[in-house]
Each structure stands twice: as structure tokens, then as C-alpha cells.
Enzyme design. Structure first.
Site, PDB file in Angstrom:
ATOM      1  N   LYS A 176       0.837  -1.204   0.000  1.00  0.00           N
ATOM      2  CA  LYS A 176       0.000   0.000   0.000  1.00  0.00           C
ATOM      3  C   LYS A 176       0.874   1.257   0.000  1.00  0.00           C
ATOM      4  CE  LYS A 176      -3.834  -2.331   2.406  1.00  0.00           C
ATOM      5  NZ  LYS A 176      -4.508  -2.569   3.701  1.00  0.00           N
ATOM      6  N   GLN A 183      -3.810  -1.128  10.045  1.00  0.00           N
ATOM      7  CA  GLN A 183      -3.917  -2.471   9.451  1.00  0.00           C
ATOM      8  C   GLN A 183      -4.457  -3.460  10.488  1.00  0.00           C
ATOM      9  OE1 GLN A 183      -3.425  -3.105   6.207  1.00  0.00           O
ATOM     10  NE2 GLN A 183      -3.844  -5.273   6.393  1.00  0.00           N
ATOM     11  N   ASP A 206     -10.724   3.359   5.000  1.00  0.00           N
ATOM     12  CA  ASP A 206     -11.121   1.941   4.999  1.00  0.00           C
ATOM     13  C   ASP A 206     -12.648   1.791   4.946  1.00  0.00           C
ATOM     14  OD1 ASP A 206      -9.154  -0.086   5.047  1.00  0.00           O
ATOM     15  OD2 ASP A 206      -8.572   0.441   7.099  1.00  0.00           O
TER      16      ASP A 206
HETATM   17  N1  GUN Z   1      -6.914  -6.332   7.012  1.00  0.00           N
HETATM   18  C1  GUN Z   1      -7.393  -7.060   5.986  1.00  0.00           C
HETATM   19  N2  GUN Z   1      -8.015  -6.266   5.085  1.00  0.00           N
HETATM   20  C2  GUN Z   1      -7.930  -5.013   5.564  1.00  0.00           C
HETATM   21  C3  GUN Z   1      -8.367  -3.749   5.068  1.00  0.00           C
HETATM   22  O1  GUN Z   1      -9.012  -3.617   4.021  1.00  0.00           O
HETATM   23  N3  GUN Z   1      -8.057  -2.677   5.841  1.00  0.00           N
HETATM   24  C4  GUN Z   1      -7.381  -2.787   7.011  1.00  0.00           C
HETATM   25  N4  GUN Z   1      -7.143  -1.681   7.695  1.00  0.00           N
HETATM   26  N5  GUN Z   1      -6.958  -3.937   7.495  1.00  0.00           N
HETATM   27  C5  GUN Z   1      -7.240  -5.049   6.767  1.00  0.00           C
END
Ligand code: GUN
Length: 291
Positions: free
Chosen positions: A52, A96, A119
Site C-alpha cells: 500500500k 492495518q 477503509d
Molecule cells: N486487514 C485485511 N483487510 C484489511 C483492510 O481492508 N483494511 C485494514 N485496515 N486492514 C485489513
């Protein structure tokens, strides 16, 4: 049979965001900024955050990654989020998930300002999505909607069967596709582990969305010919023939299911890359820009 190329489609979207960001920068004199918080050493989380961050760089975004030990207290994590909430250079905040057990995940999600919640997990944004008000959509389901749209597969009037009811994928994708609007308007069923016979539901699917988290959970016998299959699963399985002894597969028995599907997403290279592309879209939006 169409193999839906998520790698290609996600790259198209990332290019569009990059161009929009160049225009944005000329107009506004700043670039969108995204802050990542990575707690602990979970290898999958480390790899996602790295990808990311790289995407931000390629897109022309400003980004910061804060790596903190798994032993961080909940209070310290909340303080860190609050600093980003008031940082003017930061328009999006991504913590995350998953988080260590001693930290209340919901409390963390709710600490992020809804305006910076790229998110789309904050209850305020989930609520807006539910009633059809424009907001940040969670990146993976948003990516699925874009995949269908850009593959010219219109869910309107179709029976979409979602297998899985997580807050990150199952519930939001069902919600987005049931809305009365373009590239949605589907009849949606959510099947899950509570069902006595999952295949009773999956056999009725015109579009099947698998978000189970288990390799080979969806087999050819569970589907009808001509089905469109969207595989959200990312599972690592042993494979003595693979370079490091394992490989990634989805939730769908791809080799057999592709014999009867009209379209299918591969793993890797299907839904996965779309999640990052849509995060870029959400961050541009958070800064006040649009595609
Ligand atoms: N863990 C797995 N998928 C995601 C996501 O889309 N966002 C975040 N913040 N954590 C995750």
C-alpha cells in the site's frame, strides 16, 4: 469463459488516480496524504502495508508508515490516531487489521475521524453506505463493484450469493450490491457457516462472491453453469512443487469451477490488487479530489 484480470483493471484505476493527483496538485498546491499504522509483526500485514505504501509513492501521494510493537497499549495507539486526526497533511488513516488481542479493534476503528476513514469501517460511514448516501466504501467490496463494472457484468436483477458475513467483505458487498442504483440493484443472499446446506444457496447464484477464508470451500458441484465467480479468498496451501513449498489459492476450486463459469477471478491477480487501487481512490477523495 472470461478470466477477469484484476491486475490489469487495478492498474488502469491506479493510472487514473495518478493523473487525477497530478491535476489536483497543480490546482490545490498539495497532495493527498495517507498514514499507515502497523501494529506487530504479522507477515501478511507487513506485506500488505508495504504494497500500500508503494502504491502511494507511485500515485504521487504523501504517506507515512508508523510501525509499532505488538505490546503497544490501547491508549498509546489511540493517541497516535488522534495525532493523525489533527494532522493537516494527512487525509486518510489506515490501521492495518487484525490487531493484538489486548486492543479493542472496534474502539480503534471509532477513534479514526470519519472524514479520514479511507477503509470505510467507521460506524458513521457504514451507516451512510447502508442507507445509500455517498461515503467511503470499504476497499475490497468497492474493488469488486469496480471489477464487475469494468468487465461489463451488470448485477442489476441478478441473484448475487455472497458466502461469508465479515464486516470487511461479506456484509458490505451485500449492502452495496442491493442498493437501488446503477451497477447494483441485485437480489442478494448472504450465506454463511450458519446455513444447514450452503450449496442450496450457491446453486442459485448468477454471481457468486466467495469470502470464506478457506481453500476449495466452493466447488463446481455447488454452482450452476454460466455463473460469474468472484473469489475474495487468499489462502496459503502446501505445494511441494512450488518454489518455497507453498502457494496462494482462493476460496474457490478454480481449476474445476472455471469449466462451468462464464467469468471468474483468479487468485492471485483478481480481487487482491483491486483493494489497493480502491484505497488510492478513497484517499484522493479524502483530500477533496475526484477521478
Ligand atoms: N486487514 C485485511 N483487510 C484489511 C483492510 O481492508 N483494511 C485494514 N485496515 N486492514 C485489513
Amino acid at each position: 469463459m472470461t478470466i477477469i484480470d484484476g491486475k490489469k483493471i487495478s492498474q488502469e484505476i491506479r493510472n487514473e488516480v495518478k493523473l487525477a493527483t497530478e491535476r489536483f496538485k497543480q490546482e490545490k498546491g498539495f497532495v493527498p496524504g495517507l498514514a499507515f499504522i502497523l501494529v506487530g509483526e504479522n507477515p501478511a500485514s507487513q506485506s500488505y502495508v508495504k504494497s500500500k505504501g508503494k502504491a502511494c509513492e507511485e500515485t504521487g501521494f504523501h504517506s507515512i508508515t508508523e510501525r509499532v510493537p505488538a505490546t503497544i497499549s490501547e491508549a498509546d495507539l489511540l493517541t497516535m490516531i488522534d495525532r493523525f486526526n489533527t494532522n493537516e497533511k494527512i487525509h486518510g488513516i489506515l490501521v492495518q487489521l487484525p490487531l493484538p488481542k489486548h486492543i479493542d479493534e472496534q474502539k480503534v476503528i471509532e477513534a479514526i475521524s470519519p472524514a479520514k476513514d479511507v477503509d470505510g469501517f467507521h460506524p458513521a460511514n457504514v451507516g451512510k453506505m447502508m442507507i445509500g448516501i455517498d461515503t467511503y466504501f470499504p476497499c475490497t467490496p468497492y474493488g469488486i463493484v469496480e471489477l464487475l463494472k469494468r468487465s461489463n457484468i451488470d448485477p442489476s436483477g441478478k441473484h448475487v450469493v455472497v458466502v461469508g458475513r465479515s464486516n470487511i467483505v461479506g456484509k458490505p458487498i451485500a449492502n452495496m450490491l442491493v442498493q437501488k442504483k446503477q451497477w447494483a440493484n441485485a437480489v442478494v443472499t448472504i450465506a454463511h457457516t450458519g446455513a444447514k446446506d450452503i450449496s442450496y444457496y450457491t446453486k442459485q447464484a448468477d454471481i457468486l462472491i466467495a469470502a470464506v477464508g478457506k481453500a476449495n470451500a466452493i466447488t463446481k458441484e455447488m454452482l450452476k453453469p454460466g455463473v460469474v465467480v468472484i473469489d475474495v479468498g487468499i489462502n496459503r496451501i502446501d505445494d511441494p512443487l512450488a518454489k518455497n513449498g507453498s502457494r496462494l489459492v482462493g476460496d474457490v476450486d478454480y481449476e474445476h469451477v472455471k469449466e462451468i463459469a462464464s467469468a471468474i477471478t483468479p487468485v492471485p491477480g483478481g480481487v487482491g490488487p483491486m483493494t489497493i487501487a480502491m484505497l488510492m481512490v478513497n484517499t484522493l477523495k479524502a483530500a477533496g479530489g475526484k477521478l
